[in-house]
Design a protein around this motif. Sequence first.
Motif, PDB file in Angstrom:
ATOM      1  N   PRO A 128       0.831  -1.195   0.000  1.00  0.00           N
ATOM      2  CA  PRO A 128       0.000   0.000   0.000  1.00  0.00           C
ATOM      3  C   PRO A 128       0.868   1.249   0.000  1.00  0.00           C
ATOM      4  O   PRO A 128       1.880   1.311   0.707  1.00  0.00           O
ATOM      5  CB  PRO A 128      -0.778  -0.109   1.324  1.00  0.00           C
ATOM      6  CG  PRO A 128      -0.672  -1.528   1.724  1.00  0.00           C
ATOM      7  CD  PRO A 128       0.647  -2.005   1.207  1.00  0.00           C
ATOM      8  N   VAL A 414     -11.261  -0.182   2.843  1.00  0.00           N
ATOM      9  CA  VAL A 414     -10.930  -1.062   1.712  1.00  0.00           C
ATOM     10  C   VAL A 414     -11.156  -2.508   2.150  1.00  0.00           C
ATOM     11  O   VAL A 414     -10.515  -2.984   3.088  1.00  0.00           O
ATOM     12  CB  VAL A 414      -9.465  -0.871   1.264  1.00  0.00           C
ATOM     13  CG1 VAL A 414      -9.101  -1.876   0.189  1.00  0.00           C
ATOM     14  CG2 VAL A 414      -9.256   0.545   0.772  1.00  0.00           C
ATOM     15  N   ILE A 415     -12.104  -3.155   1.489  1.00  0.00           N
ATOM     16  CA  ILE A 415     -12.368  -4.569   1.754  1.00  0.00           C
ATOM     17  C   ILE A 415     -11.955  -5.360   0.522  1.00  0.00           C
ATOM     18  O   ILE A 415     -12.446  -5.124  -0.583  1.00  0.00           O
ATOM     19  CB  ILE A 415     -13.851  -4.811   2.078  1.00  0.00           C
ATOM     20  CG1 ILE A 415     -14.212  -4.082   3.386  1.00  0.00           C
ATOM     21  CG2 ILE A 415     -14.153  -6.303   2.202  1.00  0.00           C
ATOM     22  CD1 ILE A 415     -15.650  -4.225   3.807  1.00  0.00           C
ATOM     23  N   LYS A 416     -11.072  -6.273   0.713  1.00  0.00           N
ATOM     24  CA  LYS A 416     -10.518  -7.032  -0.399  1.00  0.00           C
ATOM     25  C   LYS A 416     -11.504  -8.108  -0.879  1.00  0.00           C
ATOM     26  O   LYS A 416     -12.231  -8.700  -0.078  1.00  0.00           O
ATOM     27  CB  LYS A 416      -9.199  -7.688   0.027  1.00  0.00           C
ATOM     28  CG  LYS A 416      -8.086  -6.682   0.303  1.00  0.00           C
ATOM     29  CD  LYS A 416      -7.663  -6.011  -0.990  1.00  0.00           C
ATOM     30  CE  LYS A 416      -6.470  -5.114  -0.801  1.00  0.00           C
ATOM     31  NZ  LYS A 416      -6.049  -4.495  -2.066  1.00  0.00           N
ATOM     32  N   ASP A 417     -11.460  -8.364  -2.183  1.00  0.00           N
ATOM     33  CA  ASP A 417     -12.300  -9.420  -2.737  1.00  0.00           C
ATOM     34  C   ASP A 417     -11.922 -10.783  -2.168  1.00  0.00           C
ATOM     35  O   ASP A 417     -12.773 -11.623  -1.917  1.00  0.00           O
ATOM     36  CB  ASP A 417     -12.146  -9.469  -4.269  1.00  0.00           C
ATOM     37  CG  ASP A 417     -12.712  -8.225  -4.932  1.00  0.00           C
ATOM     38  OD1 ASP A 417     -13.588  -7.576  -4.318  1.00  0.00           O
ATOM     39  OD2 ASP A 417     -12.275  -7.902  -6.049  1.00  0.00           O
ATOM     40  N   SER A 418     -10.624 -10.976  -1.969  1.00  0.00           N
ATOM     41  CA  SER A 418     -10.151 -12.273  -1.494  1.00  0.00           C
ATOM     42  C   SER A 418      -9.973 -12.251   0.021  1.00  0.00           C
ATOM     43  O   SER A 418      -9.353 -11.340   0.566  1.00  0.00           O
ATOM     44  CB  SER A 418      -8.810 -12.619  -2.142  1.00  0.00           C
ATOM     45  OG  SER A 418      -8.246 -13.753  -1.515  1.00  0.00           O
ATOM     46  N   PRO A 419     -10.496 -13.268   0.706  1.00  0.00           N
ATOM     47  CA  PRO A 419     -10.286 -13.320   2.162  1.00  0.00           C
ATOM     48  C   PRO A 419      -8.846 -13.678   2.526  1.00  0.00           C
ATOM     49  O   PRO A 419      -8.492 -13.657   3.693  1.00  0.00           O
ATOM     50  CB  PRO A 419     -11.249 -14.422   2.609  1.00  0.00           C
ATOM     51  CG  PRO A 419     -11.415 -15.285   1.407  1.00  0.00           C
ATOM     52  CD  PRO A 419     -11.326 -14.375   0.221  1.00  0.00           C
ATOM     53  N   VAL A 420      -8.056 -14.009   1.518  1.00  0.00           N
ATOM     54  CA  VAL A 420      -6.657 -14.359   1.793  1.00  0.00           C
ATOM     55  C   VAL A 420      -5.736 -13.428   1.005  1.00  0.00           C
ATOM     56  O   VAL A 420      -4.661 -13.808   0.559  1.00  0.00           O
ATOM     57  CB  VAL A 420      -6.420 -15.859   1.494  1.00  0.00           C
ATOM     58  CG1 VAL A 420      -6.504 -16.138   0.012  1.00  0.00           C
ATOM     59  CG2 VAL A 420      -5.145 -16.367   2.108  1.00  0.00           C
ATOM     60  N   ASP A 421      -6.164 -12.201   0.868  1.00  0.00           N
ATOM     61  CA  ASP A 421      -5.341 -11.193   0.202  1.00  0.00           C
ATOM     62  C   ASP A 421      -4.065 -10.961   1.017  1.00  0.00           C
ATOM     63  O   ASP A 421      -4.119 -10.903   2.252  1.00  0.00           O
ATOM     64  CB  ASP A 421      -6.128  -9.894   0.086  1.00  0.00           C
ATOM     65  CG  ASP A 421      -5.373  -8.824  -0.680  1.00  0.00           C
ATOM     66  OD1 ASP A 421      -5.569  -8.750  -1.906  1.00  0.00           O
ATOM     67  OD2 ASP A 421      -4.578  -8.093  -0.056  1.00  0.00           O
ATOM     68  N   PRO A 422      -2.918 -10.826   0.352  1.00  0.00           N
ATOM     69  CA  PRO A 422      -1.668 -10.683   1.120  1.00  0.00           C
ATOM     70  C   PRO A 422      -1.582  -9.392   1.937  1.00  0.00           C
ATOM     71  O   PRO A 422      -0.796  -9.330   2.881  1.00  0.00           O
ATOM     72  CB  PRO A 422      -0.582 -10.722   0.039  1.00  0.00           C
ATOM     73  CG  PRO A 422      -1.276 -10.451  -1.236  1.00  0.00           C
ATOM     74  CD  PRO A 422      -2.671 -10.961  -1.086  1.00  0.00           C
ATOM     75  N   ILE A 423      -2.352  -8.402   1.577  1.00  0.00           N
ATOM     76  CA  ILE A 423      -2.369  -7.171   2.370  1.00  0.00           C
ATOM     77  C   ILE A 423      -3.545  -7.163   3.319  1.00  0.00           C
ATOM     78  O   ILE A 423      -3.451  -6.724   4.460  1.00  0.00           O
ATOM     79  CB  ILE A 423      -2.402  -5.942   1.446  1.00  0.00           C
ATOM     80  CG1 ILE A 423      -1.138  -5.893   0.588  1.00  0.00           C
ATOM     81  CG2 ILE A 423      -2.553  -4.658   2.252  1.00  0.00           C
ATOM     82  CD1 ILE A 423       0.157  -5.799   1.371  1.00  0.00           C
ATOM     83  N   GLY A 424      -4.667  -7.642   2.871  1.00  0.00           N
ATOM     84  CA  GLY A 424      -5.850  -7.684   3.718  1.00  0.00           C
ATOM     85  C   GLY A 424      -6.615  -6.378   3.693  1.00  0.00           C
ATOM     86  O   GLY A 424      -6.243  -5.419   3.023  1.00  0.00           O
ATOM     87  N   ASP A 425      -7.711  -6.357   4.423  1.00  0.00           N
ATOM     88  CA  ASP A 425      -8.536  -5.152   4.495  1.00  0.00           C
ATOM     89  C   ASP A 425      -7.784  -4.060   5.250  1.00  0.00           C
ATOM     90  O   ASP A 425      -6.952  -4.351   6.116  1.00  0.00           O
ATOM     91  CB  ASP A 425      -9.833  -5.448   5.239  1.00  0.00           C
ATOM     92  CG  ASP A 425     -10.642  -6.562   4.585  1.00  0.00           C
ATOM     93  OD1 ASP A 425     -10.362  -6.888   3.425  1.00  0.00           O
ATOM     94  OD2 ASP A 425     -11.538  -7.094   5.266  1.00  0.00           O
ATOM     95  N   TYR A 426      -8.113  -2.819   4.939  1.00  0.00           N
ATOM     96  CA  TYR A 426      -7.522  -1.729   5.711  1.00  0.00           C
ATOM     97  C   TYR A 426      -8.384  -0.483   5.639  1.00  0.00           C
ATOM     98  O   TYR A 426      -9.300  -0.385   4.816  1.00  0.00           O
ATOM     99  CB  TYR A 426      -6.088  -1.420   5.262  1.00  0.00           C
ATOM    100  CG  TYR A 426      -5.902  -1.151   3.791  1.00  0.00           C
ATOM    101  CD1 TYR A 426      -6.071   0.114   3.248  1.00  0.00           C
ATOM    102  CD2 TYR A 426      -5.515  -2.181   2.932  1.00  0.00           C
ATOM    103  CE1 TYR A 426      -5.874   0.343   1.896  1.00  0.00           C
ATOM    104  CE2 TYR A 426      -5.317  -1.959   1.589  1.00  0.00           C
ATOM    105  CZ  TYR A 426      -5.492  -0.693   1.072  1.00  0.00           C
ATOM    106  OH  TYR A 426      -5.298  -0.471  -0.269  1.00  0.00           O
TER     107      TYR A 426
END
Lengths: 444, 360
Positions: A128, A414-426
């Motif tokens: 980010p 920011v909510i990621k489409d993937s629950p295993v996103d390498p950055i995650g929600d923020y």
Amino acid sequence: MRTLFPILCSLLFASGVSAQAFDTFGAGSRSVGMAGAVSADVDDFSAAYYNPAGLARRRGTQIALGWFGAQPELNLNGLSSNVDLTSGMVLGLVVPGEIDDFGFAFAVGFHLPDQQLLRSLTVPRINPRWEFYDNRTQRTNISVALAIRPFDWLTAGFGISFLSTTDTNLSIRGTLDAFSPERGRLEHEVSGDIVSIRAPLAGIQVQPIEELSLGIAYRGEVSLDSVLIAQVIGDIEAAGFSIPAYFDLLTDSISAFIPQQLSFGASVQATPRLRINAEVTWVNWAAYVSAIGTASVVLDIDVPAELADQINIPDEIPAGQPIPAYFEDRFVPRIGVDARVYDGASYALDIQGGYFYEQSPAPTQSGYTNLVDTDRHTWSLATGLTFRDVRPFIPGVIVLRGHFQYSWLPERVVIKDSPVDPIGDYVASGHIFGGGLMLEVLFE
Amino acid sequence: MMRTLFPGLGALWLLACSTIGDPAGLPDQLPHGGTGQFRPLQRSELGIVGEPEGRALFLQANAVGPSMVAAGHLFYTHALIRADAPEPPADWSAGDVFWPAFEPRVISRATPRENPGFDRGTQILEASAAWEGDAVFDPWVWVEPDGSVKLYYASSGGIGLATADNIDGSFSRVGNDAILALGLRGEVPRRPSVTRDTTGTYWMYYTDGAGISVARSDDGLQFISDANPDLEGTQTFTLTGDDDLDSNEVQVQDPGVVGVITPAGRFVIRMYFESLRADGSRAILVAGSEDGYTFERYSLRVLPGDDLRAPAPVFVDPRVSLLYYSAPTGMATESRAIAVAVTPAGTRYDEMPEDSENTE
């Protein structure tokens, strides 16, 4: 070997971004104080950025010298993103003239960063980053402009804005311990070329009646291709072997981008001591090119036969591809007021205030990219103290100006489409505090 | 007037320029999704000797099995070596613990240190019920908001439950039978891993033969699973997506889960698990889920190594995660050790002096 790959991959996905301080924080204390709503009402050196047509209204030479700084307090999940202070000297010069009632003026404005003259930032592409504030503003900027006044009611101006950036070479030689990288003995060599890019400026001011001025200004797009070349040559020590290795990285990205902009402004002299300005700027963010560019890698490691079944070197590492930013065009409304609160024989006191709103052009970063941005509300306040009784030192007046600018960046989730996103929600949010001082000498 | 003004202007100018040359900050507080890549902590960060790097507990001539960390305490499978320990057969895999050489497995609770490492601690549970056979192992602890503790564990008769009033307390079994005696695939379940979502539902993931299955519960005591056909509301655990590893996956097992409320307020279950590959290696991978049933796989391994097992995550904060796991030691009697890794890999812990007591 497996420890080495993340390092290589982080380089593979490297990129950077930049732009300039005037575009983000404004130029000149008075203009900043009026939130930049000055396309129809500017005749000082900052006209070289806002609307060069205004220069032709000036009747005397102006020399301006000042300092400006903006401290971002930007957060991700409530933790500081450590975005650097942008600060530097501001210099301006306006020289007007007249030939047979045909007025003209020349101006030049500088922003010279005092933290570093040049900065090249390379980060993993998924990290980010505050797309518009981290590294973007720390650039040397020079604007030059020429204006003419063919009629008393019409002025026109043209100019060029110069922006500095770099091409970078990184060379690393030495030995790397594959399982304990911190034990490596590496020599680094970095070299960079300073290059400049140019953008056109143009504007018109029309003054149909004395109390009303209208302005149109255009600022051209800046887009600079930037190349980073990195070479790693050396030996990798693993399991008692010394393995010769060669790694070559070439990244090609847009490291500097300023969208084209078109401003429409109006300025009304409401009372002899009060001027009100309003403006709207179209910003062509849809043309924005993400700093995430192409990357190609050549990796050549001569793995000993004894380790062939433990270490797999890919025959080919696929090149990184540019990722579109999908930004959207925006209209930025601005309003500013300028009031003379005291007008005496020896000195005068002016105050300015303003507000503008920038809706973020960045889409929600729910996928791979993390180009962090939020909406931005900015309030500003400025004051100018004019000293008229300065003869015999100066044949004119001296104006001491100061401004304060505050930007509020409301929370953006920011909510990621993937629950295993390498950055995650923020959650991104923040504040920016800016200020500056200027000393202007206005010759009669 | 100007004569008094100019010195003031000069002072302002000097003040304004005083920041010249200040060092730039670093963007070191970025969020992280816990996908790795994890870095095994160094001996200097843990103060614990012995192989492998990242060793979080040193127990010489003891065997340790799967472990997990809750409320700062390490719960682990533990066995003392027998005085008359038999030698493993010639074809025994060096990376596996030869349990016949050890006393029956028990569950112990290690005491925390100032860093992610632990000291031996004490035994808290041994096999005593008939359905447990002669060993209890694979502990997983869930700490309730009131501080009480549920200890899920495996035995030859299925998954059992014991409770304690607090993390330091004594454990007592709940009921006289296993709370889950049979998995979906008809195998005896083992390696339970439990978390609870924001609605209060408990989710238990467990090794079920050659795969992973899920059971859920409203109270953490009685679990509904696909193996209980008379109970409604069951769904099947599903793992979606592909990974980038060279060798094909043949089996998944030994899940370790953590429930995370993201900074955006979303509840996500992260499951770390062993992936057995066709070439005989084992990789630790991670998958994530919003509904508890369908998990999306992350494509890269989270930790380098071909024989790492029994992952157990600890969510430190939105930036940092720890992962405890079982790693080979290369020693005959003590073939596996409990190790710990951290992500992002740039996270550093303060250096610790080597602990002579810990070396036994």
